[in-house]
Write an enzyme that holds these catalytic residues in place. Structure first.
Site, short mmCIF file in Angstrom:
data_model
loop_
_atom_site.label_atom_id
_atom_site.label_comp_id
_atom_site.label_asym_id
_atom_site.label_seq_id
_atom_site.Cartn_x
_atom_site.Cartn_y
_atom_site.Cartn_z
N SER A 181 9.79 3.35 -0.80
CA SER A 181 9.62 1.96 -1.21
C SER A 181 10.10 0.99 -0.13
CB SER A 181 10.42 1.73 -2.50
OG SER A 181 10.27 0.41 -2.93
N GLY A 182 9.29 -0.03 0.15
CA GLY A 182 9.73 -1.16 0.97
C GLY A 182 10.05 -0.86 2.42
N HIS B 156 -3.40 3.69 -2.64
CA HIS B 156 -3.43 2.33 -3.20
C HIS B 156 -3.31 1.34 -2.05
CE1 HIS B 156 -2.74 -1.23 -5.44
NE2 HIS B 156 -1.45 -1.30 -5.20
N TYR C 168 -26.44 17.92 2.27
CA TYR C 168 -26.16 17.05 3.41
C TYR C 168 -25.13 17.73 4.33
CZ TYR C 168 -24.46 12.90 5.91
OH TYR C 168 -24.10 12.01 6.85
N GLY D 193 0.81 -1.21 0.00
CA GLY D 193 0.00 0.00 0.00
C GLY D 193 0.85 1.26 0.00
N ASN D 194 0.26 2.36 -0.44
CA ASN D 194 0.96 3.64 -0.45
C ASN D 194 -0.03 4.78 -0.64
OD1 ASN D 194 0.77 3.42 -3.53
ND2 ASN D 194 2.20 1.77 -3.04
N SER E 227 8.02 4.94 -3.44
CA SER E 227 7.23 3.73 -3.69
C SER E 227 7.37 3.31 -5.15
CB SER E 227 5.76 4.02 -3.38
OG SER E 227 4.94 3.06 -3.98
N SER E 228 7.46 2.01 -5.40
CA SER E 228 7.57 1.54 -6.79
C SER E 228 6.31 1.90 -7.59
CB SER E 228 7.82 0.03 -6.82
OG SER E 228 6.85 -0.63 -6.06
N ASP E 229 5.20 2.17 -6.90
CA ASP E 229 3.97 2.57 -7.58
C ASP E 229 3.93 4.06 -7.90
OD1 ASP E 229 2.82 0.01 -7.63
OD2 ASP E 229 2.11 0.23 -5.57
N ASP F 49 -23.60 6.95 -1.14
CA ASP F 49 -23.14 8.13 -0.39
C ASP F 49 -21.73 8.56 -0.81
OD1 ASP F 49 -25.38 8.68 1.12
OD2 ASP F 49 -24.77 7.38 2.79
ZN LIG Z 1 -0.27 -2.98 -5.48
#
Ligand SMILES: [Zn+2]
Length: 236
Positions: free
Chosen positions: A44-45, A94, A232, A27-28, A73-75, A119
């Site tokens: 990353s990592g 993510h 709302y 996740g990131n 992050s690799s993403d 919602d």
């Molecule tokens: Zn992923």
């Protein structure tokens, strides 16, 4: 101030394991400062227990690291692709949260079955197509972002009305106004994915088309919170 941005991105990343959306280093979260053209992202990592605000990496819109000693992050290229194409995205989250990832692995979008969904999300949470061998073998992370953008363009889905996407065989990506509220939305997506699976299982003898909520109810719930005439909550 970049220090504030890094602090916020640090806190948002820590919310992932706190809300059981990820285990290990999965996740990131990132958030962008649109004026400066810089975004802060998890390194990353790095294990969450070892994460600190000063380990958060700052990148520019070409993907270069401009602050921080660690690799992003690799993403990171996926986040970058979302920032470049979805101008309403000021934060990207993510996760590999269990229930949303089950839907991604099944290759199924998550239909709107009730007001909990409506919602927050205006219609079915889209699923990308499978990526090609070429897309996987070169620029994989950037192509992950491209396939998300393609899904929205090809279905004419507005990334401001739908702020989540399931990447097939992978997991969910979400975007929003800031890192903290986008992680909160990832928690809600996980709950919706859980409910939708059970709805389909319990009502398996019914066609899923008959399970889908009425468009009018979907409009009512989404637009009273997010539409031009939203009413709302507390006004003014
Ligand atoms: Zn992923």
């Amino acid at each position: 101030m970049l220090e504030e941005l890094k602090e916020r991105v640090y806190r948002a990343n820590m919310m992932l394991p706190e809300n059981k959306l990820v285990i290990s280093t999965w996740g990131n979260v990132s958030e962008i400062d649109r004026e400066k053209g810089l975004f802060a992202i998890k390194p990353s990592g790095v294990a969450y227990k070892d994460l600190t605000p000063d380990k958060i990496v700052v990148c520019d819109l070409k993907g270069n690291v401009v602050e921080g000693n660690l690799k992003p992050s690799s993403d990171m290229p996926t986040h970058l692709e979302i920032y470049k194409n979805f101008t309403n995205a000021n934060a990207v989250v993510h996760t590999h949260s269990r229930w949303a990832t089950i839907w991604a692995q099944a290759g199924k979008s998550i239909s709107a079955y009730g007001t909990t969904h409506a919602d927050y999300f205006y219609g079915a949470i889209p699923i990308t197509r499978k990526m090609t061998d070429e897309e996987i073998s070169s620029e994989y992370e950037r192509n992950t972002g491209r396939v998300i953008v393609e899904t929205f363009v090809s279905h004419r889905t507005s990334p401001s009305k739908m702020t989540a996407c399931l990447v097939q065989s992978h997991g969910p990506f979400l975007w929003g106004e800031d890192a903290i509220s986008t992680v909160e939305k990832a928690v809600i997506l996980e709950e919706i994915a859980f409910m939708a699976w059970h709805t389909e299982m319990l009502a398996y003898k019914k066609e899923t088309t008959t399970l889908k909520m009425q468009q009018q109810l979907l409009d009512k719930h989404f637009l009273r919170k997010h539409g031009d005439n939203a009413y709302y909550g507390q006004q003014g």
